[in-house]
Scaffold this motif. Structure first.
Motif, PDB file in Angstrom:
ATOM      1  N   PHE A  69       0.768  -1.391   0.152  1.00 38.62           N
ATOM      2  CA  PHE A  69       0.028   0.037  -0.011  1.00 38.62           C
ATOM      3  C   PHE A  69       0.779   1.400   0.095  1.00 38.62           C
ATOM      4  CE2 PHE A  69      -2.812  -3.161   2.373  1.00 38.62           C
ATOM      5  CZ  PHE A  69      -3.874  -3.332   1.408  1.00 38.62           C
ATOM      6  N   SER A  70       2.040   1.115  -0.176  1.00 38.76           N
ATOM      7  CA  SER A  70       2.961   2.327   0.216  1.00 38.76           C
ATOM      8  C   SER A  70       2.986   3.355  -1.079  1.00 38.76           C
ATOM      9  CB  SER A  70       4.628   1.982   0.205  1.00 38.76           C
ATOM     10  OG  SER A  70       4.965   1.328  -1.148  1.00 38.76           O
ATOM     11  N   ALA A  71       2.160   3.149  -2.151  1.00 41.22           N
ATOM     12  CA  ALA A  71       2.031   4.132  -2.855  1.00 41.22           C
ATOM     13  C   ALA A  71       0.674   4.790  -3.036  1.00 41.22           C
ATOM     14  CB  ALA A  71       2.371   3.721  -4.463  1.00 41.22           C
ATOM     15  N   ASN A  72      -0.459   4.140  -2.163  1.00 42.21           N
ATOM     16  CA  ASN A  72      -1.660   4.408  -2.256  1.00 42.21           C
ATOM     17  C   ASN A  72      -1.989   5.536  -0.982  1.00 42.21           C
ATOM     18  OD1 ASN A  72      -4.453   4.586  -1.287  1.00 42.21           O
ATOM     19  ND2 ASN A  72      -4.684   2.665  -2.508  1.00 42.21           N
ATOM     20  N   ALA A  73      -1.899   6.824  -1.584  1.00 49.25           N
ATOM     21  CA  ALA A  73      -2.166   7.719  -0.645  1.00 49.25           C
ATOM     22  C   ALA A  73      -3.384   7.866   0.240  1.00 49.25           C
ATOM     23  CB  ALA A  73      -2.515   9.214  -1.476  1.00 49.25           C
ATOM     24  N   THR A  74      -4.579   7.178   0.084  1.00 43.75           N
ATOM     25  CA  THR A  74      -5.842   7.072   0.923  1.00 43.75           C
ATOM     26  C   THR A  74      -5.246   5.881   1.960  1.00 43.75           C
ATOM     27  OG1 THR A  74      -6.894   7.547  -0.942  1.00 43.75           O
ATOM     28  CG2 THR A  74      -8.142   6.786   0.820  1.00 43.75           C
ATOM     29  N   LYS A  75      -4.758   4.668   1.394  1.00 43.65           N
ATOM     30  CA  LYS A  75      -4.524   3.727   2.292  1.00 43.65           C
ATOM     31  C   LYS A  75      -3.358   3.953   3.452  1.00 43.65           C
ATOM     32  CE  LYS A  75      -6.894   0.264   0.661  1.00 43.65           C
ATOM     33  NZ  LYS A  75      -7.754  -0.499   1.713  1.00 43.65           N
ATOM     34  N   THR A  76      -2.380   4.870   3.008  1.00 49.80           N
ATOM     35  CA  THR A  76      -1.294   5.152   3.725  1.00 49.80           C
ATOM     36  C   THR A  76      -1.810   6.129   4.772  1.00 49.80           C
ATOM     37  OG1 THR A  76      -0.623   6.928   2.196  1.00 49.80           O
ATOM     38  CG2 THR A  76       0.518   4.892   1.914  1.00 49.80           C
ATOM     39  N   ARG A  77      -2.966   6.904   4.392  1.00 50.05           N
ATOM     40  CA  ARG A  77      -3.161   8.029   5.416  1.00 50.05           C
ATOM     41  C   ARG A  77      -4.098   7.017   6.424  1.00 50.05           C
ATOM     42  NH1 ARG A  77      -8.659   9.769   6.177  1.00 50.05           N
ATOM     43  NH2 ARG A  77      -8.896  12.029   6.855  1.00 50.05           N
ATOM     44  N   ASP A  78      -4.948   6.227   6.141  1.00 48.83           N
ATOM     45  CA  ASP A  78      -5.535   5.346   7.361  1.00 48.83           C
ATOM     46  C   ASP A  78      -4.601   4.531   8.172  1.00 48.83           C
ATOM     47  OD1 ASP A  78      -7.763   5.789   5.747  1.00 48.83           O
ATOM     48  OD2 ASP A  78      -8.009   4.003   4.820  1.00 48.83           O
ATOM     49  N   PHE A  79      -3.531   4.090   7.550  1.00 45.70           N
ATOM     50  CA  PHE A  79      -2.566   3.264   8.596  1.00 45.70           C
ATOM     51  C   PHE A  79      -1.922   4.330   9.411  1.00 45.70           C
ATOM     52  CE2 PHE A  79      -2.628  -0.329   5.134  1.00 45.70           C
ATOM     53  CZ  PHE A  79      -3.079  -1.275   5.984  1.00 45.70           C
ATOM     54  N   TRP A  80      -1.625   5.311   8.707  1.00 43.02           N
ATOM     55  CA  TRP A  80      -0.790   6.394   9.627  1.00 43.02           C
ATOM     56  C   TRP A  80      -1.801   7.078  10.956  1.00 43.02           C
ATOM     57  CZ3 TRP A  80       4.041   6.921  10.835  1.00 43.02           C
ATOM     58  CH2 TRP A  80       5.043   6.445  10.030  1.00 43.02           C
ATOM     59  N   LEU A  81      -3.052   7.129  10.565  1.00 45.27           N
ATOM     60  CA  LEU A  81      -3.823   7.961  11.573  1.00 45.27           C
ATOM     61  C   LEU A  81      -4.369   6.647  12.769  1.00 45.27           C
ATOM     62  CD1 LEU A  81      -6.401   9.750   9.291  1.00 45.27           C
ATOM     63  CD2 LEU A  81      -4.557  10.633  10.966  1.00 45.27           C
ATOM     64  N   GLN A  82      -4.143   5.384  12.165  1.00 48.43           N
ATOM     65  CA  GLN A  82      -4.298   4.454  13.162  1.00 48.43           C
ATOM     66  C   GLN A  82      -3.283   4.353  14.122  1.00 48.43           C
ATOM     67  OE1 GLN A  82      -5.110   0.620  11.441  1.00 48.43           O
ATOM     68  NE2 GLN A  82      -5.013  -0.358  13.353  1.00 48.43           N
ATOM     69  N   TRP A  83      -1.973   4.686  13.499  1.00 51.12           N
ATOM     70  CA  TRP A  83      -0.718   4.630  14.210  1.00 51.12           C
ATOM     71  C   TRP A  83      -0.739   5.475  15.080  1.00 51.12           C
ATOM     72  CZ3 TRP A  83       3.012   8.312  14.336  1.00 51.12           C
ATOM     73  CH2 TRP A  83       4.278   8.027  14.983  1.00 51.12           C
ATOM     74  N   ALA A  84      -1.215   6.736  14.712  1.00 50.51           N
ATOM     75  CA  ALA A  84      -1.257   8.124  15.561  1.00 50.51           C
ATOM     76  C   ALA A  84      -2.191   7.853  16.790  1.00 50.51           C
ATOM     77  CB  ALA A  84      -1.616   9.127  14.519  1.00 50.51           C
ATOM     78  N   TYR A  85      -3.276   7.174  16.529  1.00 54.08           N
ATOM     79  CA  TYR A  85      -4.194   6.975  17.820  1.00 54.08           C
ATOM     80  C   TYR A  85      -3.539   5.958  18.575  1.00 54.08           C
ATOM     81  CZ  TYR A  85      -7.653   9.618  15.507  1.00 54.08           C
ATOM     82  OH  TYR A  85      -8.415  10.765  14.819  1.00 54.08           O
ATOM     83  N   GLU A  86      -2.944   4.914  18.154  1.00 57.57           N
ATOM     84  CA  GLU A  86      -2.371   3.960  19.049  1.00 57.57           C
ATOM     85  C   GLU A  86      -1.185   4.201  19.860  1.00 57.57           C
ATOM     86  OE1 GLU A  86      -3.584   0.085  16.120  1.00 57.57           O
ATOM     87  OE2 GLU A  86      -1.524   0.821  16.470  1.00 57.57           O
ATOM     88  N   ASN A  87      -0.378   5.389  19.230  1.00 54.54           N
ATOM     89  CA  ASN A  87       0.707   5.956  19.805  1.00 54.54           C
ATOM     90  C   ASN A  87       0.360   7.294  20.691  1.00 54.54           C
ATOM     91  OD1 ASN A  87       3.024   3.901  19.205  1.00 54.54           O
ATOM     92  ND2 ASN A  87       1.895   3.997  17.438  1.00 54.54           N
ATOM     93  N   ASP A  88      -0.720   7.562  20.531  1.00 50.65           N
ATOM     94  CA  ASP A  88      -1.260   8.976  21.182  1.00 50.65           C
ATOM     95  C   ASP A  88      -0.478  10.193  20.679  1.00 50.65           C
ATOM     96  OD1 ASP A  88      -2.811  10.410  23.124  1.00 50.65           O
ATOM     97  OD2 ASP A  88      -1.216  10.086  24.723  1.00 50.65           O
ATOM     98  N   LYS A  89      -0.477  10.142  19.392  1.00 52.55           N
ATOM     99  CA  LYS A  89       0.358  11.277  18.673  1.00 52.55           C
ATOM    100  C   LYS A  89      -0.644  12.359  18.091  1.00 52.55           C
ATOM    101  CE  LYS A  89       4.554   9.362  18.572  1.00 52.55           C
ATOM    102  NZ  LYS A  89       5.517  10.129  19.113  1.00 52.55           N
ATOM    103  N   LEU A  90      -2.016  12.086  18.331  1.00 52.40           N
ATOM    104  CA  LEU A  90      -2.869  13.082  17.907  1.00 52.40           C
ATOM    105  C   LEU A  90      -3.818  13.631  19.052  1.00 52.40           C
ATOM    106  CD1 LEU A  90      -4.573  11.641  14.615  1.00 52.40           C
ATOM    107  CD2 LEU A  90      -3.637  14.020  14.929  1.00 52.40           C
TER     108      LEU A  90
END
Lengths: 154, 163
Positions: free
Chosen positions: B142-163
């Motif tokens: 999924f590394s070239a897919n802007a929408t998918k990468t967005r979903d994974f990073w937002l999930q990472w952000a919530y899990e790591n308390d970055k937002l």
């Protein structure tokens, strides 16, 4: 480049900076601006996702010689296209034209429709119909059409 | 803080040396920041382009608070790359690479600003976030897919308390 959402609101002078030939040729906007799909997908009749081979497996951006027309030629070959000599319309085939930039990287692909008119998706902007391949020719933006491919139309 | 030297590292990478003043002891130390520039960074990066204001320790770049500088660079990056279809063309942009440079220097602030922007758009921030955080929550396919990468990073952000 431009802070416009699409060509629909872009002044001619801005369009001219991107594609010096576009204003003087005939073209029509055929969709709303969208980043749902890109030119490679559009050339292959896909309008629900982008096809982007410009990153390696680790997500690192490729540059020439890896990011070349050759890579996209191989992709389109896997989709039933074969290299052909010219962009001239041929009965029973649909054609695509691959644009190469000065630095020899691939940047754009246009598709020929059944009436001989070309269609292109312009990044995150609209897709357009344009009368010639030269319409989108520009040395520092999309480059020049240098490879032509064709696929039999069933 | 100032960029003192730009050195070619290999065919796709340039090292940027940043000299960072040590306020605690009044001495100047320097450290090397490795940034994967695709082309040689402009020489105008040399000098005092990046700096700390002396008041309150607020981070300023070219006299702008870091948030405003980030927004300025982000707006310019998005505007200059809207016509491109490929992620590599969007990444290989001076403004985007400058944001990565800022992010390497100020990871917490820039990561937060990127994630905030990512919440509101599907812009291609995957490469910058990967470089800045050294994390990569996006599966390779999924590394070239802007929408998918967005979903994974937002999930990472919530899990790591970055937002």
């Amino acid at each position: 480049m431009s802070d416009y959402k699409g060509l629909y609101e872009m002044p001619k002078s801005s369009i001219n900076k991107l594609w010096p030939n576009l204003n003087s040729s005939h073209y029509e906007l055929k969709s709303d601006p969208t980043d749902e799909y890109n030119c490679v997908a559009w050339a292959n009749h896909i309008n629900h996702q982008s096809v982007d081979l410009s990153l390696d497996d680790d997500g690192e951006p490729l540059s020439y010689p890896d990011l070349s027309c050759l890579m996209y030629i191989e992709y389109f070959q896997s989709q039933g296209f074969e290299i052909c000599e010219s962009a001239e319309w041929e009965e029973g085939f649909e054609k695509i034209a691959l644009y190469e930039r000065d630095d020899r990287t691939f940047e754009h692909v246009a598709r020929q429709m059944s009436d001989g008119i070309w269609t292109s998706k312009l990044g995150e902007w609209e897709d357009i119909e344009h009368s010639t391949l030269e319409s989108l020719q520009s040395n520092h933006f999309y480059g020049n059409p240098v490879w032509y491919m064709r696929r039999s139309v069933k | 803080m100032s960029v003192t030297e730009i050195i070619k590292y290999d065919k796709n990478c340039w090292n940027v040396n940043v000299e960072e003043p040590n306020y605690d002891f009044g001495k100047r130390t320097s450290r090397s920041i490795k940034i994967s520039y695709l082309t040689k960074p402009k020489k105008r990066l040399l000098g005092d382009e990046w700096g700390f204001s002396k008041n309150y320790g607020e981070v300023v770049i070219n006299s702008l608070p870091i948030e405003k500088k980030f927004q300025e660079l982000t707006d310019r990056w998005k505007n200059e790359t809207k016509g491109f279809s490929l992620a590599a063309s969007k990444i290989n942009n001076t403004n985007y690479l400058t944001i990565i440079g800022l992010g390497v220097t100020f990871p917490d602030k820039i990561t937060k600003l990127i994630l905030k922007d990512l919440k509101q758009s599907s812009s291609y921030w995957h490469y910058a976030l990967k470089k800045i955080t050294n994390a990569n929550p996006v599966p390779k396919e999924f590394s070239a897919n802007a929408t998918k990468t967005r979903d994974f990073w937002l999930q990472w952000a919530y899990e790591n308390d970055k937002l």
